[in-house]
Design a protein around this motif. Structure first.
Motif, PDB file in Angstrom:
ATOM      1  N   ARG A  55       0.832  -1.210   0.000  1.00  0.00           N
ATOM      2  CA  ARG A  55       0.000   0.000   0.000  1.00  0.00           C
ATOM      3  C   ARG A  55       0.865   1.258   0.000  1.00  0.00           C
ATOM      4  O   ARG A  55       0.583   2.217  -0.724  1.00  0.00           O
ATOM      5  N   LEU A  56       1.913   1.262   0.818  1.00  0.00           N
ATOM      6  CA  LEU A  56       2.832   2.403   0.812  1.00  0.00           C
ATOM      7  C   LEU A  56       3.568   2.504  -0.524  1.00  0.00           C
ATOM      8  O   LEU A  56       3.725   3.599  -1.081  1.00  0.00           O
ATOM      9  N   LYS A  58       2.624   1.467  -3.487  1.00  0.00           N
ATOM     10  CA  LYS A  58       1.687   1.940  -4.512  1.00  0.00           C
ATOM     11  C   LYS A  58       1.515   3.458  -4.401  1.00  0.00           C
ATOM     12  O   LYS A  58       1.562   4.176  -5.407  1.00  0.00           O
ATOM     13  N   PHE A  59       1.321   3.949  -3.181  1.00  0.00           N
ATOM     14  CA  PHE A  59       1.144   5.388  -2.980  1.00  0.00           C
ATOM     15  C   PHE A  59       2.348   6.160  -3.513  1.00  0.00           C
ATOM     16  O   PHE A  59       2.201   7.115  -4.288  1.00  0.00           O
ATOM     17  N   GLU A  62       3.094   5.830  -7.430  1.00  0.00           N
ATOM     18  CA  GLU A  62       2.145   6.616  -8.227  1.00  0.00           C
ATOM     19  C   GLU A  62       2.406   8.116  -8.060  1.00  0.00           C
ATOM     20  O   GLU A  62       2.239   8.890  -9.005  1.00  0.00           O
ATOM     21  N   LEU A  63       2.836   8.537  -6.874  1.00  0.00           N
ATOM     22  CA  LEU A  63       3.208   9.932  -6.655  1.00  0.00           C
ATOM     23  C   LEU A  63       4.443  10.290  -7.486  1.00  0.00           C
ATOM     24  O   LEU A  63       4.497  11.369  -8.103  1.00  0.00           O
ATOM     25  N   THR A  78      -3.529  -4.521  -4.160  1.00  0.00           N
ATOM     26  CA  THR A  78      -3.191  -4.561  -2.734  1.00  0.00           C
ATOM     27  C   THR A  78      -3.862  -5.733  -2.016  1.00  0.00           C
ATOM     28  O   THR A  78      -3.328  -6.243  -1.033  1.00  0.00           O
ATOM     29  N   GLU A 172       6.508  13.975   2.306  1.00  0.00           N
ATOM     30  CA  GLU A 172       5.174  13.390   2.479  1.00  0.00           C
ATOM     31  C   GLU A 172       4.967  12.899   3.910  1.00  0.00           C
ATOM     32  O   GLU A 172       3.910  13.108   4.505  1.00  0.00           O
ATOM     33  N   SER A 203       8.630   1.141   1.204  1.00  0.00           N
ATOM     34  CA  SER A 203       7.732   0.683   2.263  1.00  0.00           C
ATOM     35  C   SER A 203       8.372   0.862   3.629  1.00  0.00           C
ATOM     36  O   SER A 203       9.553   1.212   3.740  1.00  0.00           O
ATOM     37  N   GLU A 222       2.300   2.333   8.017  1.00  0.00           N
ATOM     38  CA  GLU A 222       1.283   2.357   6.967  1.00  0.00           C
ATOM     39  C   GLU A 222      -0.044   2.876   7.524  1.00  0.00           C
ATOM     40  O   GLU A 222      -0.724   3.679   6.891  1.00  0.00           O
ATOM     41  N   LEU A 226      -1.335   6.313   5.891  1.00  0.00           N
ATOM     42  CA  LEU A 226      -2.444   6.207   4.939  1.00  0.00           C
ATOM     43  C   LEU A 226      -3.797   6.190   5.629  1.00  0.00           C
ATOM     44  O   LEU A 226      -4.803   6.361   4.972  1.00  0.00           O
TER      45      LEU A 226
END
Length: 226
Positions: A55-56, A58-59, A62-63, A78, A172, A203, A222, A226
């Motif tokens: 999940r981290l 992917k975030f 994509e950023l 995920t 971030e 991650s 995480e 998130l």
């Protein structure tokens, strides 16, 4: 799918279209049951660590794409803890690139005669060989060039990318009151033009992050972020 490689924290499968699938596992690096992102052995298993790490990842991937920073990322699932990526060529037999903002971990163990624990570091970049037998030794820019692993021009590009990506992650995290102490990246060459891109993951298992002076475990990071 064809299993190509079984790693400490991920399994790698080759897809029919030539891309690869990374399966994130619940294993994390450490020693004697204590998590350590700089360790070269699996120290423990944390239920849910694979999904949390993805999940981290992917975030952040994509950023980075939004910011025009190159990676091998295509997409992620995920629920199944899998990520599809472009094939990438490693540097030599693999490098790890660390960006350090505070003196902890192996940096402090090596330089403790001069460094104070937790002292600020200015996005210090350090490259180590992926070599479990020799405990991932650090390697200099000159040695990388002389051994044919990475040219001096490639090293400059690698260092600049490392600091750029590290600062994105740091900024971030700081929005949630979390401070990044250090983070470990992997890079590879992609495509016919051999473009240097970020590979692997971003991650909690690859970084040390703190809140109010307290270290945050990967799964907790995480949840907080998130």
């Amino acid at each position: 799918m064809k299993l190509k490689y079984t790693g400490k924290t991920k399994d790698v499968y080759e897809l029919q279209d030539g891309n690869y699938l990374l399966k994130f596992k619940d294993d994390v690096t450490g020693v004697d049951g204590v998590f350590d992102p700089g360790a070269n052995t699996v120290g423990l298993t944390m239920e849910g660590a694979g999904q949390a790490g993805l999940r981290l990842t992917k975030f952040f991937f994509e950023l980075l794409k939004e910011k025009g920073i190159p990676t091998h990322y295509i997409d992620a699932n995920t629920e199944e803890a899998t990520m599809t990526v472009k094939p990438a060529e490693m540097f030599g037999k693999g490098l790890e690139v660390i960006c350090r903002y505070r003196a902890v971990g192996s940096f402090l163990r090596r330089y403790g005669l001069y460094a104070q624990e937790g002292q600020p570091l200015d996005a210090f970049v350090e490259v180590t060989l992926k070599d479990d037998e020799r405990q991932d030794p650090p390697i200099s820019e000159d040695a990388l060039d002389m051994l044919g692993i990475l040219s001096k021009d490639e090293y400059k590009e690698l260092k600049a990318l490392t600091q750029q990506i590290g600062n994105v992650v740091k900024e971030e995290l700081s929005k949630k009151g979390i401070e990044l102490y250090d983070i470990k990246f992997e890079f590879g060459r992609v495509g016919k033009d051999k473009q240097i891109v970020l590979i692997d993951e971003i991650s909690g298992g690859n970084m040390r992050a703190y809140k109010d002076g307290e270290y945050i475990e990967p799964i907790e990071l995480e949840k907080l972020f998130l």
